[in-house]
Design a protein around this motif. Sequence first.
Motif, short mmCIF file in Angstrom:
data_model
loop_
_atom_site.label_atom_id
_atom_site.label_comp_id
_atom_site.label_asym_id
_atom_site.label_seq_id
_atom_site.Cartn_x
_atom_site.Cartn_y
_atom_site.Cartn_z
N SER A 42 0.83 -1.21 0.00
CA SER A 42 0.00 0.00 0.00
C SER A 42 0.86 1.25 0.00
O SER A 42 2.02 1.22 0.39
CB SER A 42 -0.89 -0.01 1.24
OG SER A 42 -0.09 0.03 2.39
N HIS A 76 1.65 -1.58 -10.54
CA HIS A 76 0.39 -2.34 -10.46
C HIS A 76 0.33 -3.15 -9.18
O HIS A 76 -0.70 -3.65 -8.79
CB HIS A 76 0.28 -3.24 -11.68
CG HIS A 76 1.37 -4.24 -11.79
ND1 HIS A 76 2.56 -3.97 -12.43
CD2 HIS A 76 1.45 -5.49 -11.31
CE1 HIS A 76 3.31 -5.07 -12.33
NE2 HIS A 76 2.68 -6.00 -11.66
N VAL A 79 -1.23 -0.59 -4.25
CA VAL A 79 -2.63 -0.18 -4.17
C VAL A 79 -2.85 0.61 -2.88
O VAL A 79 -1.96 0.72 -2.06
CB VAL A 79 -3.53 -1.41 -4.17
CG1 VAL A 79 -3.47 -2.12 -5.49
CG2 VAL A 79 -3.17 -2.34 -3.03
N LEU A 85 -7.58 -1.00 -6.53
CA LEU A 85 -6.66 -0.50 -7.56
C LEU A 85 -6.92 0.98 -7.82
O LEU A 85 -7.44 1.36 -8.84
CB LEU A 85 -6.87 -1.32 -8.84
CG LEU A 85 -6.83 -2.82 -8.59
CD1 LEU A 85 -6.98 -3.55 -9.91
CD2 LEU A 85 -5.51 -3.22 -7.95
N SER A 86 -6.54 1.76 -6.89
CA SER A 86 -6.77 3.21 -7.01
C SER A 86 -6.01 3.80 -8.18
O SER A 86 -6.46 4.74 -8.80
CB SER A 86 -6.35 3.88 -5.72
OG SER A 86 -5.21 3.24 -5.23
N LYS A 88 -5.17 2.34 -10.98
CA LYS A 88 -5.41 1.69 -12.27
C LYS A 88 -5.87 2.68 -13.32
O LYS A 88 -5.60 2.53 -14.50
CB LYS A 88 -6.44 0.59 -12.11
CG LYS A 88 -7.82 1.16 -12.03
CD LYS A 88 -8.82 0.04 -12.12
CE LYS A 88 -9.70 0.23 -13.34
NZ LYS A 88 -10.42 -0.96 -13.65
N ASP A 111 -12.21 -4.38 -9.11
CA ASP A 111 -11.14 -3.39 -8.87
C ASP A 111 -10.56 -3.52 -7.47
O ASP A 111 -9.91 -2.62 -6.99
CB ASP A 111 -11.69 -1.97 -9.06
CG ASP A 111 -12.01 -1.76 -10.53
OD1 ASP A 111 -11.72 -2.65 -11.32
OD2 ASP A 111 -12.52 -0.70 -10.87
N GLN A 112 -10.82 -4.63 -6.84
CA GLN A 112 -10.27 -4.80 -5.49
C GLN A 112 -9.50 -6.10 -5.41
O GLN A 112 -9.89 -7.11 -5.98
CB GLN A 112 -11.42 -4.81 -4.50
CG GLN A 112 -10.88 -4.80 -3.11
CD GLN A 112 -11.99 -4.89 -2.10
OE1 GLN A 112 -13.14 -4.68 -2.43
NE2 GLN A 112 -11.65 -5.23 -0.89
#
Length: 129
Positions: A42, A76, A79, A85-86, A88, A111-112
């Motif tokens: 993170s 990638h 996050v 995936l903020s 992305k 997306d998580q």
Amino acid sequence: MATKKSSSQKLKSVTPSGKKDESFFALVYDVVRQVPKGRVTSYGAIAACLGTKLSARMVGWAMNGCGNIKPKVPAHRVVNRLGMLSGKHHFKPPSKMEELLKKEGIKVKNDQIVGFDKLFWDPVKEIGF
DNA sequence: CGCCTGACGAAAC
DNA sequence: GGTTTCGCCAGGC
């Protein structure tokens, strides 16, 4: 290769001898590059590893040139704390991020990251800052 | 030289 | 308990 990876190569901040010119941007890239395949981290964790935990924003912001950096930075694998995936949306093809994660064995749903809790890789714990 | 933005995070309401 | 806003720090214009 002559040298076989000297065991744990602790980069620990790029301070060879007083040459911290790279700005913490490079530091972020270095940490992210050390993230093992199939693992995620993170922004806050990286920030804390660099000492800028007070501003996780700078970490993500540093990735502003993720496609402009020399060695490809596995952005990638980075996050937000929610495992979402903020970043992305900032990839060339936004879906590329999920694709890469899925290829590494990471499941992405909505997306998580699935199991983000077990896939979480703490740089502070591995690198030790 | 000063204001704004910025891919997060946590607290406040 | 969900949503919103501020706060951090540093770079870009």
